[in-house]
Scaffold this motif. Structure first.
Motif, PDB file in Angstrom:
ATOM      1  N   ILE A 328       4.008  -1.104   0.611  1.00 19.72           N
ATOM      2  CA  ILE A 328       3.736  -0.152   1.690  1.00 19.72           C
ATOM      3  C   ILE A 328       3.083  -0.856   2.871  1.00 19.72           C
ATOM      4  O   ILE A 328       3.381  -0.568   4.033  1.00 19.72           O
ATOM      5  N   ALA A 329       2.178  -1.797   2.554  1.00 16.44           N
ATOM      6  CA  ALA A 329       1.388  -2.443   3.596  1.00 16.44           C
ATOM      7  C   ALA A 329       2.230  -3.363   4.484  1.00 16.44           C
ATOM      8  O   ALA A 329       1.983  -3.456   5.692  1.00 16.44           O
ATOM      9  N   ALA A 330       3.204  -4.050   3.888  1.00 15.94           N
ATOM     10  CA  ALA A 330       3.971  -5.037   4.654  1.00 15.94           C
ATOM     11  C   ALA A 330       4.676  -4.411   5.855  1.00 15.94           C
ATOM     12  O   ALA A 330       4.514  -4.883   6.992  1.00 15.94           O
ATOM     13  N   PRO A 331       5.481  -3.342   5.649  1.00 18.00           N
ATOM     14  CA  PRO A 331       6.121  -2.741   6.832  1.00 18.00           C
ATOM     15  C   PRO A 331       5.117  -2.117   7.796  1.00 18.00           C
ATOM     16  O   PRO A 331       5.340  -2.104   9.011  1.00 18.00           O
ATOM     17  N   ILE A 332       4.011  -1.588   7.239  1.00 15.81           N
ATOM     18  CA  ILE A 332       2.993  -1.006   8.115  1.00 15.81           C
ATOM     19  C   ILE A 332       2.373  -2.085   8.997  1.00 15.81           C
ATOM     20  O   ILE A 332       2.120  -1.884  10.196  1.00 15.81           O
ATOM     21  N   PHE A 333       2.131  -3.249   8.399  1.00 16.82           N
ATOM     22  CA  PHE A 333       1.546  -4.351   9.158  1.00 16.82           C
ATOM     23  C   PHE A 333       2.487  -4.803  10.274  1.00 16.82           C
ATOM     24  O   PHE A 333       2.064  -5.038  11.412  1.00 16.82           O
ATOM     25  N   LEU A 334       3.772  -4.893   9.935  1.00 19.91           N
ATOM     26  CA  LEU A 334       4.754  -5.255  10.966  1.00 19.91           C
ATOM     27  C   LEU A 334       4.808  -4.187  12.054  1.00 19.91           C
ATOM     28  O   LEU A 334       4.946  -4.496  13.247  1.00 19.91           O
ATOM     29  N   PHE A 335       4.683  -2.959  11.618  1.00 25.11           N
ATOM     30  CA  PHE A 335       4.676  -1.872  12.581  1.00 25.11           C
ATOM     31  C   PHE A 335       3.455  -1.960  13.492  1.00 25.11           C
ATOM     32  O   PHE A 335       3.543  -1.655  14.692  1.00 25.11           O
ATOM     33  N   LEU A 336       2.319  -2.363  12.930  1.00 30.84           N
ATOM     34  CA  LEU A 336       1.114  -2.520  13.747  1.00 30.84           C
ATOM     35  C   LEU A 336       1.322  -3.558  14.850  1.00 30.84           C
ATOM     36  O   LEU A 336       0.861  -3.395  15.978  1.00 30.84           O
ATOM     37  N   ILE A 337       2.011  -4.640  14.488  1.00 26.92           N
ATOM     38  CA  ILE A 337       2.293  -5.671  15.500  1.00 26.92           C
ATOM     39  C   ILE A 337       3.143  -5.075  16.622  1.00 26.92           C
ATOM     40  O   ILE A 337       2.869  -5.273  17.819  1.00 26.92           O
ATOM     41  N   LEU A 338       4.190  -4.325  16.198  1.00 27.55           N
ATOM     42  CA  LEU A 338       5.089  -3.749  17.188  1.00 27.55           C
ATOM     43  C   LEU A 338       4.375  -2.725  18.058  1.00 27.55           C
ATOM     44  O   LEU A 338       4.488  -2.743  19.288  1.00 27.55           O
ATOM     45  N   ILE A 339       3.617  -1.829  17.400  1.00 25.46           N
ATOM     46  CA  ILE A 339       2.962  -0.775  18.172  1.00 25.46           C
ATOM     47  C   ILE A 339       1.883  -1.338  19.077  1.00 25.46           C
ATOM     48  O   ILE A 339       1.649  -0.841  20.184  1.00 25.46           O
ATOM     49  N   SER A 340       1.225  -2.395  18.606  1.00 25.70           N
ATOM     50  CA  SER A 340       0.209  -3.027  19.454  1.00 25.70           C
ATOM     51  C   SER A 340       0.858  -3.619  20.695  1.00 25.70           C
ATOM     52  O   SER A 340       0.297  -3.553  21.797  1.00 25.70           O
ATOM     53  N   TYR A 341       2.025  -4.207  20.504  1.00 33.33           N
ATOM     54  CA  TYR A 341       2.762  -4.767  21.634  1.00 33.33           C
ATOM     55  C   TYR A 341       3.115  -3.665  22.636  1.00 33.33           C
ATOM     56  O   TYR A 341       2.908  -3.796  23.849  1.00 33.33           O
ATOM     57  N   LEU A 342       3.640  -2.529  22.110  1.00 36.15           N
ATOM     58  CA  LEU A 342       4.033  -1.441  22.995  1.00 36.15           C
ATOM     59  C   LEU A 342       2.827  -0.790  23.663  1.00 36.15           C
ATOM     60  O   LEU A 342       2.861  -0.435  24.849  1.00 36.15           O
ATOM     61  N   LEU A 343       1.750  -0.633  22.878  1.00 30.63           N
ATOM     62  CA  LEU A 343       0.554  -0.007  23.433  1.00 30.63           C
ATOM     63  C   LEU A 343      -0.090  -0.895  24.491  1.00 30.63           C
ATOM     64  O   LEU A 343      -0.662  -0.388  25.465  1.00 30.63           O
ATOM     65  N   ALA A 344      -0.017  -2.195  24.291  1.00 31.76           N
ATOM     66  CA  ALA A 344      -0.563  -3.111  25.298  1.00 31.76           C
ATOM     67  C   ALA A 344       0.200  -2.985  26.598  1.00 31.76           C
ATOM     68  O   ALA A 344      -0.392  -3.022  27.681  1.00 31.76           O
ATOM     69  N   LEU A 345       1.497  -2.806  26.520  1.00 35.21           N
ATOM     70  CA  LEU A 345       2.292  -2.627  27.726  1.00 35.21           C
ATOM     71  C   LEU A 345       1.996  -1.279  28.378  1.00 35.21           C
ATOM     72  O   LEU A 345       1.973  -1.151  29.596  1.00 35.21           O
ATOM     73  N   ALA A 346       1.810  -0.262  27.577  1.00 40.53           N
ATOM     74  CA  ALA A 346       1.646   1.088  28.107  1.00 40.53           C
ATOM     75  C   ALA A 346       0.201   1.459  28.404  1.00 40.53           C
ATOM     76  O   ALA A 346      -0.063   2.565  28.907  1.00 40.53           O
ATOM     77  N   LYS A 347      -0.731   0.532  28.078  1.00 40.49           N
ATOM     78  CA  LYS A 347      -2.165   0.802  28.257  1.00 40.49           C
ATOM     79  C   LYS A 347      -2.514   2.135  27.585  1.00 40.49           C
ATOM     80  O   LYS A 347      -2.675   3.158  28.243  1.00 40.49           O
ATOM     81  N   THR A 348      -2.648   2.085  26.271  1.00 46.09           N
ATOM     82  CA  THR A 348      -2.639   3.278  25.409  1.00 46.09           C
ATOM     83  C   THR A 348      -3.890   4.148  25.500  1.00 46.09           C
ATOM     84  O   THR A 348      -4.083   5.034  24.681  1.00 46.09           O
ATOM     85  N   LYS A 349      -4.720   3.892  26.467  1.00 47.18           N
ATOM     86  CA  LYS A 349      -5.937   4.672  26.553  1.00 47.18           C
ATOM     87  C   LYS A 349      -5.655   6.171  26.656  1.00 47.18           C
ATOM     88  O   LYS A 349      -6.315   6.999  26.012  1.00 47.18           O
ATOM     89  N   ASN A 350      -4.658   6.574  27.465  1.00 46.50           N
ATOM     90  CA  ASN A 350      -4.343   7.993  27.635  1.00 46.50           C
ATOM     91  C   ASN A 350      -3.837   8.622  26.336  1.00 46.50           C
ATOM     92  O   ASN A 350      -4.158   9.766  26.007  1.00 46.50           O
ATOM     93  N   LYS A 351      -3.046   7.860  25.584  1.00 46.91           N
ATOM     94  CA  LYS A 351      -2.523   8.378  24.324  1.00 46.91           C
ATOM     95  C   LYS A 351      -3.644   8.607  23.321  1.00 46.91           C
ATOM     96  O   LYS A 351      -3.612   9.579  22.539  1.00 46.91           O
ATOM     97  N   LYS A 352      -4.663   7.691  23.336  1.00 43.44           N
ATOM     98  CA  LYS A 352      -5.797   7.869  22.433  1.00 43.44           C
ATOM     99  C   LYS A 352      -6.567   9.136  22.787  1.00 43.44           C
ATOM    100  O   LYS A 352      -6.994   9.890  21.901  1.00 43.44           O
ATOM    101  N   VAL A 353      -6.716   9.372  24.082  1.00 45.72           N
ATOM    102  CA  VAL A 353      -7.415  10.580  24.522  1.00 45.72           C
ATOM    103  C   VAL A 353      -6.630  11.819  24.088  1.00 45.72           C
ATOM    104  O   VAL A 353      -7.205  12.807  23.612  1.00 45.72           O
ATOM    105  N   GLU A 354      -5.318  11.752  24.259  1.00 45.17           N
ATOM    106  CA  GLU A 354      -4.468  12.884  23.873  1.00 45.17           C
ATOM    107  C   GLU A 354      -4.573  13.164  22.379  1.00 45.17           C
ATOM    108  O   GLU A 354      -4.667  14.325  21.949  1.00 45.17           O
ATOM    109  N   THR A 355      -4.575  12.110  21.590  1.00 45.96           N
ATOM    110  CA  THR A 355      -4.705  12.273  20.138  1.00 45.96           C
ATOM    111  C   THR A 355      -6.051  12.882  19.769  1.00 45.96           C
ATOM    112  O   THR A 355      -6.151  13.763  18.903  1.00 45.96           O
TER     113      THR A 355
END
Length: 530
Positions: A328-355
């Protein structure tokens, strides 16, 4: 380091650390939960094995005493009448056929001569003809049975049946139960003897411990296995095969024989054990010299039921859990890399506030429970679900008695802490499938799903009152409150949200008016907790 890398690392590294901490925590929690369940399961199954053996012993001794009271023995002369003989033999045959657990049922006179012998073999009970009856006067079981007082029972050790000096093949585990019989004048006329096929007892034990059958055993006080998942380890005292628990696990054996029962873990794994006091079973039927002491007879009739979960088994199971989590952890970890990449591009501060805002909209910030909005959603879903399935659920309205006094005297911080602790206590009472919500202030609700009878609802209500009534420790200060509960049942007390809530609220106020710290159904009278 460029800006993107800073954003990426600032997002990814905390998530990665949190993820590994989360993974480690849940892995250890899962291992601990599995171990806790394993320990409880071992204790439960060992007790079930003990109970099965005790029940079998008591059943056989009851059978023996019933046979010894047969009317045929109550003759006035020194010899049994022909009519009494025929009646006794017929009843022995019927008893053997019905019970199917006695290899032989015999009546022997005071000299050891078999007067009646009924054999049970291949599903058939047969009476042995007179010319085939034997004299057993020199056998230990006859001598021991003959000398026990009236109404008492001799029980032989459990061993393998012998034929012509050789162990019978296939093995036939046997226990002999004997008791003397007396005529109408009180004169001893012989004994009744049951050859009990102990395969039934051992089989019932195996059935009782089926959940742990691959590692549960019966051991006598000399350390020899009477029952073991590996049959070649059994009957070491007769087969002279060197198979003995005390030899294989000497230190463990010393710890087991020193205690009546218990559970411990060492380098060899988990050992769970209890002592079967067969001697106490005999005392229930009048056998034995007394309840105290550790006589040779008592020693003879003590067995140990032992379950042993090997350390290799525990390690293997933990490895399976680790691999499951890793998958379970392996794909999640890979997903974390991907989402971190996307969030870094999108400056995820607004999404965190929305959540965060979404979370705050449905969860009570103080207690972490569903708030009024989420409660209404859960209640609506419960009504639809139970309407569709035509089942029942209960709605609790809970008001904390004397909360305002605590809030006023100890302060709002103490009041907030009390609400948090109260919410935890209420959640501990119900199932994960139920809903506990805070409507506001000191008002809580419970949606108790899938109820089958009213008594279950009452039990939960009593548990809530009981746990809320326990003292609360608030920053080294103790506070005592109560709970008034109103209960509405679906569909008995309402089929829509407004009706159920109004009726539960009305029942709650009836509880308060009746003296608080009570529960009340909408159509009933307030009740104090038992």
């Amino acid at each position: 380091m460029n800006t993107f890398s800073k954003y990426f690392l600032s997002i990814f590294l905390p998530w990665a650390i949190a993820f590994f901490a989360f993974f480690t925590y849940f892995y250890l929690s899962e291992v601990d939960k599995i171990n806790t369940l394993r320990l409880e399961s071992e204790r439960l199954n060992v007790r079930m094995g003990e109970r099965a053996i005790n029940q079998d012993f008591q059943a056989v001794m009851s059978d023996l005493l019933i046979l010894s009271k047969h009317n045929a023995f109550h003759h006035k002369g020194s010899l049994m009448s022909l009519e009494g003989f025929k009646s006794l033999q017929a009843d022995f045959l019927l008893f053997s056929k019905m019970k199917t657990v006695y290899d032989q049922i015999r009546f022997l006179d005071t000299e050891g001569l078999e007067i009646i012998r009924v054999n049970y073999k291949d599903g058939s009970a047969t009476a042995v003809p007179a010319n085939a009856l034997q004299n057993k006067g020199g056998r230990y079981y006859f001598e021991e049975s003959l000398v026990v007082p009236q109404g008492q029972i001799y029980v032989s050790p459990l061993d393998l049946n012998m034929e012509r000096g050789q162990i019978e093949q296939p093995f036939k585990p046997m226990i002999r139960f004997g008791t003397p019989v007396f005529n109408a004048k009180g004169e001893k006329t012989g004994i009744v003897l049951l050859n009990y096929l102990a395969d039934r007892l051992l089989g019932n034990f195996s059935s009782a411990v089926a959940n742990i059958g691959d590692h549960a055993a019966i051991v006598n006080l000399e350390g020899y296995w009477l029952k073991h998942p590996q049959p070649d380890k059994e009957w070491g005292f007769m087969l002279d095969n060197g198979q003995n628990f005390s030899i294989v696990y000497p230190a463990t054996w010393k710890e087991i024989v020193a205690e009546e029962g218990g559970q411990f873990t060492n380098d060899n794994g988990i050992f769970t054990f209890t002592t079967i006091h067969l001697f106490q079973n005999l005392q229930q039927y009048g056998s034995g010299e007394g309840a105290n002491g550790d006589s040779a007879e008592e020693h003879e009739y003590k067995w140990k039921v032992i379950s042993h979960v090997a350390q290799d088994t525990i390690t293997a199971e933990n490895r399976v859990v680790m691999l499951s989590f890793a998958k379970i952890a392996a794909p999640i970890f890979l997903f974390l890399i991907l989402i971190s990449y996307l969030l870094a591009l999108a400056k995820t501060k607004n999404k965190k506030v929305e959540t965060l805002l979404k979370h705050q909209a449905t969860i009570d910030a103080l207690t972490g429970l569903p708030n009024r909005q989420l409660f209404h959603d859960r209640l609506s879903r419960a009504i639809l679900h139970n309407k569709r399935l035509k089942t029942c659920f209960a709605l609790f309205f809970i008001d904390l008695d004397r909360f305002k006094i605590v809030n006023d005297t100890l302060g709002h911080a103490a009041g907030d802490l009390l609400l948090q602790q109260a919410s935890e206590r209420i959640q501990a009472v119900v199932r994960e499938s139920d809903t506990v919500a805070r409507l506001g202030g000191d008002e809580f609700t419970i949606i108790l799903n899938a109820i089958s009878k009213k008594e279950d609802v009452i039990k939960i209500a009593e548990y809530v009152i009981e746990t809320i009534s326990l003292p609360f420790l608030l920053d080294d200060k103790e506070a005592n409150i109560g709970a008034s509960i109103g209960i509405a049942l679906f569909p008995e007390h309402g089929v829509d949200q407004d009706g159920l809530m109004d009726n539960a609220d009305s029942a709650m106020y009836k509880s308060k008016e009746a003296g608080r710290n009570r529960y009340c159904f909408f159509d009933g009278e307030p009740q104090e907790s038992a």
